[in-house]
Design a protein around this motif. Sequence first.
Motif, PDB file in Angstrom:
ATOM      1  N   ILE A   8     -35.953 -10.011  15.431  1.00 21.32           N
ATOM      2  CA  ILE A   8     -37.130 -10.171  16.291  1.00 21.32           C
ATOM      3  C   ILE A   8     -36.996  -9.181  17.425  1.00 21.32           C
ATOM      4  O   ILE A   8     -36.068  -9.273  18.238  1.00 21.32           O
ATOM      5  CB  ILE A   8     -37.226 -11.610  16.838  1.00 21.32           C
ATOM      6  N   ARG A   9     -37.893  -8.212  17.460  1.00 20.68           N
ATOM      7  CA  ARG A   9     -37.860  -7.184  18.489  1.00 20.68           C
ATOM      8  C   ARG A   9     -38.735  -7.652  19.648  1.00 20.68           C
ATOM      9  O   ARG A   9     -39.943  -7.855  19.485  1.00 20.68           O
ATOM     10  CB  ARG A   9     -38.396  -5.860  17.935  1.00 20.68           C
ATOM     11  N   VAL A  10     -38.092  -7.824  20.843  1.00 21.51           N
ATOM     12  CA  VAL A  10     -38.789  -8.344  22.029  1.00 21.51           C
ATOM     13  C   VAL A  10     -38.850  -7.243  23.082  1.00 21.51           C
ATOM     14  O   VAL A  10     -37.825  -6.608  23.374  1.00 21.51           O
ATOM     15  CB  VAL A  10     -38.070  -9.577  22.604  1.00 21.51           C
ATOM     16  N   LEU A  11     -40.058  -7.018  23.621  1.00 21.90           N
ATOM     17  CA  LEU A  11     -40.235  -6.103  24.747  1.00 21.90           C
ATOM     18  C   LEU A  11     -40.354  -6.958  26.016  1.00 21.90           C
ATOM     19  O   LEU A  11     -41.312  -7.720  26.190  1.00 21.90           O
ATOM     20  CB  LEU A  11     -41.497  -5.243  24.557  1.00 21.90           C
ATOM     21  N   GLU A  35     -33.573  -8.951  19.479  1.00 23.16           N
ATOM     22  CA  GLU A  35     -33.176  -7.670  20.048  1.00 23.16           C
ATOM     23  C   GLU A  35     -34.171  -7.370  21.159  1.00 23.16           C
ATOM     24  O   GLU A  35     -35.378  -7.351  20.927  1.00 23.16           O
ATOM     25  CB  GLU A  35     -33.201  -6.562  18.989  1.00 23.16           C
ATOM     26  N   VAL A  36     -33.669  -7.117  22.383  1.00 19.12           N
ATOM     27  CA  VAL A  36     -34.532  -6.976  23.560  1.00 19.12           C
ATOM     28  C   VAL A  36     -34.566  -5.523  23.998  1.00 19.12           C
ATOM     29  O   VAL A  36     -33.520  -4.867  24.112  1.00 19.12           O
ATOM     30  CB  VAL A  36     -34.046  -7.868  24.721  1.00 19.12           C
ATOM     31  N   ASP A  51     -43.831   3.599  21.052  1.00 27.82           N
ATOM     32  CA  ASP A  51     -42.735   4.312  20.367  1.00 27.82           C
ATOM     33  C   ASP A  51     -41.945   3.426  19.422  1.00 27.82           C
ATOM     34  O   ASP A  51     -41.299   3.923  18.499  1.00 27.82           O
ATOM     35  CB  ASP A  51     -41.768   4.909  21.395  1.00 27.82           C
ATOM     36  N   GLU A  52     -41.959   2.100  19.629  1.00 25.87           N
ATOM     37  CA  GLU A  52     -41.066   1.257  18.856  1.00 25.87           C
ATOM     38  C   GLU A  52     -41.836   0.083  18.242  1.00 25.87           C
ATOM     39  O   GLU A  52     -42.933  -0.270  18.672  1.00 25.87           O
ATOM     40  CB  GLU A  52     -39.946   0.713  19.747  1.00 25.87           C
ATOM     41  N   ARG A  53     -41.179  -0.528  17.193  1.00 29.16           N
ATOM     42  CA  ARG A  53     -41.729  -1.750  16.601  1.00 29.16           C
ATOM     43  C   ARG A  53     -41.420  -2.914  17.528  1.00 29.16           C
ATOM     44  O   ARG A  53     -40.261  -3.131  17.920  1.00 29.16           O
ATOM     45  CB  ARG A  53     -41.100  -2.008  15.237  1.00 29.16           C
TER      46      ARG A  53
END
Length: 893
Positions: A8-11, A35-36, A51-53
């Motif tokens: 899980i990609r977290v911004l 993943e932060v 730029d990122e997922r």
Amino acid sequence: MSVTPDSIRVLHVDDDPELASLVAASLEHEDDRIEVVTATGASEGLDALADERVDCIVSDYDMPRTNGIEFLDAVREEHPDLPFILFTGKGSEEIASAAISAGVTDYLQKGTGTDQYTLLANRIENAVEHERSRRALEDRKRRLETLISNLPGMVYRCRNEPEWPMEYVEGECERLVGYPAAALESERVNWGEDVIHPDDQAEMWETVQRALDNGEPFEVTYRIRTANGDTKWLWERGRGVERDGDLVALEGFITDVTDRKERENRLAETTARLEALFEHSPDMIDVHDAEGTIRDVNPRLCEKLGYEEAALVGRKVWEIDEVIDPERARRLWSGMDTGDRRRLDGRYRRADGSTFPVEVHIVRFELAGEDRFLVISRDISERVAYERDLRERNRQFEAVLDTVSAGIFMKDADGTYQILNETARDWLGVDPDADVAGLSDEALFPPETVARIREEDRRAFEAGETVEVTESLSFGSDDRLVRTQKRPLYDADGDPDAICGVVTDVTEQEQRRQELRRYEAMVDAMRDAACIYDAEGRYAVVNDHVAEFHGTSKAELRGQESALIARIREDAGPDPFAALVAGDREEFRGVSEVEFPGPNDGVIDYRLTRLTIDGEFAGVVGIGREVSDRRDRRRELERKNERLDEFVSVVSHDLRNPLTVADGHLELLRRECDSDHAEAIGRAHERMETLIDDLLELAREGEAAVEVESVDLGALTEQCWENIATGEATLVVDTDAVVRADRSRLAQLLENLLGNAVQHGAGEETNESGTSDESGTSDESGTSDESGTSDGGATDGSGTSGDDAPSRALTVTVGDTDDGFYVADDGVGIPAEERGQIFEAGYSTALDGTGFGLRIVERIAETHDWTVTAAESEAGGARFEVGGVEFVDSETP
């Protein structure tokens, strides 16, 4: 950090870096899937999002310039469904309401302790899984719709009755059966009676019912009749739909398999044919599995190997093919996909142990879910033998190409070379072992030469035949004249395809041609007639003098019979010309009076020489000179010699008798008394004897016939030098010429000239006036001996006493001139005013000279048709030149 499907990609966007770092660490600790990625403001967050997922955004509310709600509005413009959690320290109903209105996914107020991060992680996980489930459902729906819309058939729902009444139809119904879906759903068209082929209705019903009774899906293939009367094959797969344990409907899929059914029918026919081919094929065929075990063989394989079928089935393929390595074979088979083909070379072993080469083709296929390999083999013994012979012929052909002295090439129409033999490679500086494919004219020649070569190629293609070009080409630093023959080749469509060429270096040939022209010019300029006769005595080659003498041209004269040869054969005893042709003699000389067909006739002094080239007869060389005037002079000379002979005989007889009487009385006088006058009288007698001998020798020079032969001038000179007293004098022989002369007379001439130089060149013998005596040599008594002989006293054979030899260090040189030879010394020389008198008989500057020595030299020269003259040497001494001498080629036998 790697990205996996479960991660899980977290911004996380927060203007406090330390808090953002703490939140990131806490979330990743709570759930290792999280993943932060952090950002300290809305702008930086939007850049990171681009730029990122990102699977979820966690944002603070109170941030400089752009707050959390404004950031949410910006995100929703591009990502309306992306989970967004507002994680703020300021909590109020107003902020919560605004966030919900902006489309926030969740709202969470910051607190104290670590429990808040556990709660936040749980909210993030729920939001992401909800979004992923939503997307998955949409994807599934879209795929199902896409599948149905793209299925080559239709889906249906019907009741389980013999007529199969349709409740729902979707897909390509009308394309499949010719009826619209509404016609089936409204039961205007009955599937069981109007569509299914009457012959298949009962079987189709029974098959479906058996499957339903067993609680299994059903598959049936049957025929239908379309709305326009066509027959098609359909394949149907379906299942029963139950509700509360009761069968309420059937659902399934129907597609057109007409093409497949027809293919199956064709396949059955093909299979029958393949089986026949398998059994009767002229090729060897076997089928083996992935372990190399033979499963099936055809009769041809059994026949070629000498086995029964049962003996081959079950064997490993490497038991019959000795080339196969089991491990390599397994790797090969495992790397092949179904339908892949491979070609291999093998060698099969027969039952009797003998072997033969084979060409093997392997095809991988699947049979009943298992891998099989079809192997088709062909005996290539004849082809291998042919290829071996072809390679040998190619090797021989290449050897021939590389042996010939000409350069040989082949290049395509674009100037790219395919073949260059060894000679051409050597000329062009190309490595003998290099591959010439790809070399072009541009790589081998300068631009101006390339342009000329291409133009010549173009002319050859236009001419459609071999063209020849002679040109100068530069090979490295060497310019050569070459003759190139170019032959064009065309492809099947008649278009230019290649150029084959043979390049011959004609530099030396052209030089020889030019040299031959010079020789021809020289021969034509000769004062003598020169020609070559064939074996029949006809003219083969003539110079201008011969043609002029006959009053015709050289071309007209060639092939005509020679009057001179006819006369020689007529006059001589055994045919000398035939002896020359047969090789029984090498030369024949003579003088003959001949009448020629032209305006001329006369006396010809000729010499015939056998010509051989590489040991083979090539003709007879004739050299002749018209000597009619010489004949007249000779006859007059003979008459004079007869009178002179009579005079000499009388003088010899009348003088020797009283001289003998005087010698007798002198001997008696010596016995009776000892007187110095007796010695003087004796010397006077010897002097008289010498005069008589020289007189006889001079007379004989005009009488004896000349016997000419080939004489080595240098060797004879050295022999003559040994016959005279030389003292400290030195001889230099600067000639290797071979001349035509009478050996004994030439020796007499050389001894007289050498003795004259040694005796008088040093200047020690003078008369009363002190003049040197260059005209003769002296004997022991001091009496000059011009003949080179002595009638008494101690001499060394040259007529010069060893005691009287000059002590001065004199050098005498014998060398070549253009038409003869010379004898020169570095002594005192001969005064210019006396050189015209020294050849006169009786002339001598010495007190005791006879004056006949140089006269004899002149007479010997005359008998050979030579000339002799006196001059001053380069060193200032005397130089005697003999001209008109005939030289012989050193290679002539």
